[in-house]
Design an enzyme around this catalytic site. Structure first.
Site, short mmCIF file in Angstrom:
data_model
loop_
_atom_site.label_atom_id
_atom_site.label_comp_id
_atom_site.label_asym_id
_atom_site.label_seq_id
_atom_site.Cartn_x
_atom_site.Cartn_y
_atom_site.Cartn_z
N LYS A 73 44.85 26.72 39.74
CA LYS A 73 43.57 27.83 39.78
C LYS A 73 42.74 26.36 40.07
O LYS A 73 42.70 25.69 39.08
CB LYS A 73 43.25 28.59 38.57
N SER A 149 40.30 37.90 39.58
CA SER A 149 40.35 35.95 40.25
C SER A 149 41.42 35.51 40.81
O SER A 149 41.08 34.51 41.52
CB SER A 149 38.48 35.42 40.46
N SER A 173 40.80 38.61 34.79
CA SER A 173 41.68 37.75 36.34
C SER A 173 42.67 36.69 36.40
O SER A 173 43.28 36.75 36.90
CB SER A 173 39.95 36.72 36.29
N1 GLN Z 1 36.59 40.54 37.88
C1 GLN Z 1 35.22 39.95 37.08
C2 GLN Z 1 34.64 39.70 37.67
O1 GLN Z 1 34.17 40.22 38.47
C3 GLN Z 1 36.53 39.30 36.37
C4 GLN Z 1 36.47 37.74 36.59
C5 GLN Z 1 37.23 37.20 35.61
O2 GLN Z 1 37.90 37.52 35.11
N2 GLN Z 1 36.84 36.35 36.52
O3 GLN Z 1 33.71 39.09 36.57
#
Ligand code: GLN
Length: 493
Positions: A73, A149, A173
């Site tokens: 990532k 994400s 995420s």
């Molecule tokens: N979707 C969640 C957010 O927008 C979690 C994102 C994540 O785990 N990085 O913060």
């Protein structure tokens, strides 16, 4: 050369073939790159495609992952390779060092792909639409999001553009995109995997973890990346077991709690049905499944968005055009006559850089987080959210006195359409309603494929356990996986 396309195989299958000299490391990387060239122009699982394909290099080190390429990532530092969090503000940033997980992977002989996987900017999002490189698509249906994400990592693994990958999970995420893409995503216990070299979003919640084609690959990767690291002050010094040893096909007598708060109104009926069936299957396999209550579940999303944005606003303060990536010189900011010319110039540069460099969602979070931490609001928001976080954790502590693990859906709906929620941040924030609690409580949790909807979109089953009980999760997940066909289903892409 193997008859089957090697990029479609799991890491453990490839390791077997490498051992028997049926295939070479170069073949594997070439097949992965071929597949990327073919499908990624439509999928966009990788951030900077053209930048990378030129010099894929094979690691020569001996180790248990020797010969396998891994996709990373874009928020995990890889020495000399672009690491930009899919944000304009980190344009061209090449870290001078490797994250601890990357060092460990290299020591295990893995080849780090020099193209990074696509993600929501700074991991802010649930759909991978907030990337400065454009959205990733879901390999099961190109009109849908892959989740986020870590949507790039999940889509790459699902579409066989990667053998396996690393993602990061702050509120879901890893698990949510794994669920939307029909692959396995594991968020380890907070402190189990070093965060050194992970570009911080919310430091008290972030964890790196594997995204893989099956549970065995997840255990293999966890064996490599877990462990104490003096470079991360929140890393915990507890011995790492061999997780592959927990992969026994037996859950007789395992006590599994099913939280009633996770079966809410507004949940997609097909997801409910698929989860019910998965729970019945766990019962048929000998587990003792009983309803439980996690009373403070409804506060998880609001608590998370107070704490995560507060931490993000502070973590993002370092991106100001001085040390990393983008520097914008000109801005129309008013000159403050009380300040010197040099000060004015510097402030103009900060403002221009942050104005141009951050996307909309990053700005929204910086504003929200700064507000929640500001004088006069700190007690009402930040401090109160910390207290409710403790209540959420206590709910779990109570349950784990009587239960070995918890099973629940990973998400309330299957993958949604691209664009459907991007204008409505609140509906986007609700995509993580089932995953956020694990981060607030620091628990390990996995998402494994458990079915397909009528439209052919994957659903995920989430299994959570108490801190440092990854082995229980692996045992339950492996038993379920080996008795169901879902991990063998592939998208036609
Ligand atoms: N979707 C969640 C957010 O927008 C979690 C994102 C994540 O785990 N990085 O913060």
């Amino acid at each position: 050369m193997a008859s089957l396309h090697p990029n479609t195989l799991t890491a453990h299958e490839l390791l077997e073939k490498l051992k028997n000299k049926e295939i070479s490391a170069l073949d594997i990387v070439n097949f992965v790159f071929e597949k990327i060239k073919k499908t990624d122009p439509n999928l966009r699982a990788y951030a900077r495609l053209d930048a990378g394909l030129k010099d894929g290099q094979i690691m020569g080190k001996e180790g248990i992952l020797k010969g396998l390429p891994i996709s990373i990532k874009d928020n995990i530092c890889t020495e000399g390779y672009n690491t930009e969090c899919c944000s304009r503000i980190l344009d061209g940033f090449k870290p001078p060092y490797d994250a601890t997980v990357i060092r460990k992977l290299k020591e295990a002989g893995a080849t780090i792909l020099n193209i990074k996987t696509n993600m929501d900017e700074f991991a802010f999002g649930s759909s991978t639409e907030n990337s400065c490189f454009g959205p990733t698509r879901n390999p099961w249906n190109l009109d849908c999001v892959p989740g986020g994400s870590s949507g790039g990592s999940a889509a790459a693994v699902a579409a066989d553009e990667a053998i396996f990958a690393l993602g990061s999970d702050t509120g879901g995420s890893i698990r949510q995109p794994a669920s939307y893409c029909g692959v396995v995503g594991f968020k380890p216990t907070y402190g189990r995997v070093s965060r050194y070299g992970l570009i911080a979003f919310a430091s008290s919640l972030d964890q790196i973890g594997p995204i893989t084609k099956d549970v065995l690959d997840s255990a293999v990767l966890m064996n490599v990346i877990c462990g104490y690291d003096p470079l991360d002050s929140t890393s915990v010094n507890i011995k790492v077991p061999d997780y592959t040893k927990s992969l026994v096909k037996d859950i007789k007598g395992l006590r599994i709690g099913i939280p009633k708060e996770y079966f809410i109104e507004g949940m997609d009926p097909e997801i409910k049905k698929i989860t019910d069936e998965a729970v019945n299957q766990l019962k048929d396999l000998g587990a003792v499944c009983k309803p439980i209550s996690l009373a403070h579940t409804e506060y998880a999303v609001p608590v998370y968005y107070v704490l995560a944005t507060a931490e993000a606003s502070s973590n993002l303060a370092r991106f100001d055009g001085v040390q990393y990536g983008l520097r914008a010189e000109n801005s129309a900011v008013m000159i403050d006559k009380r300040k010197s010319e040099t000060d004015n110039k510097l402030i103009r540069m900060y403002k221009a850089t942050r104005g141009k460099g951050f996307g909309e969602e990053a700005k929204r979070r910086i504003i929200l987080g700064t507000f929640g931490l500001s004088h006069g609001y700190y007690d009402a928001y930040y401090l109160r959210a910390l207290k409710v976080r403790t209540l959420i954790k206590q709910d779990f502590d109570q349950i784990f006195k009587e239960f070995d693990c918890i099973a629940a859906p990973t998400t309330p709906t299957p993958a949604f359409k691209i664009g459907e929620r991007s204008q409505d941040p609140l509906s986007m924030y609700l995509s993580d309603i089932y995953t956020i609690s694990a981060n607030l409580a620091g628990l390990p949790a996995i998402s494994i494929p458990c079915g397909l909807t009528k439209d052919g979109l994957p659903a995920g089953l989430q299994i959570l356990a108490k801190p440092f009980s990854e082995e229980i999760i692996f045992r339950a997940a492996y038993t379920y996986e080996q008795n169901t066909p879902w991990h063998l289903q592939k998208p036609k892409i």
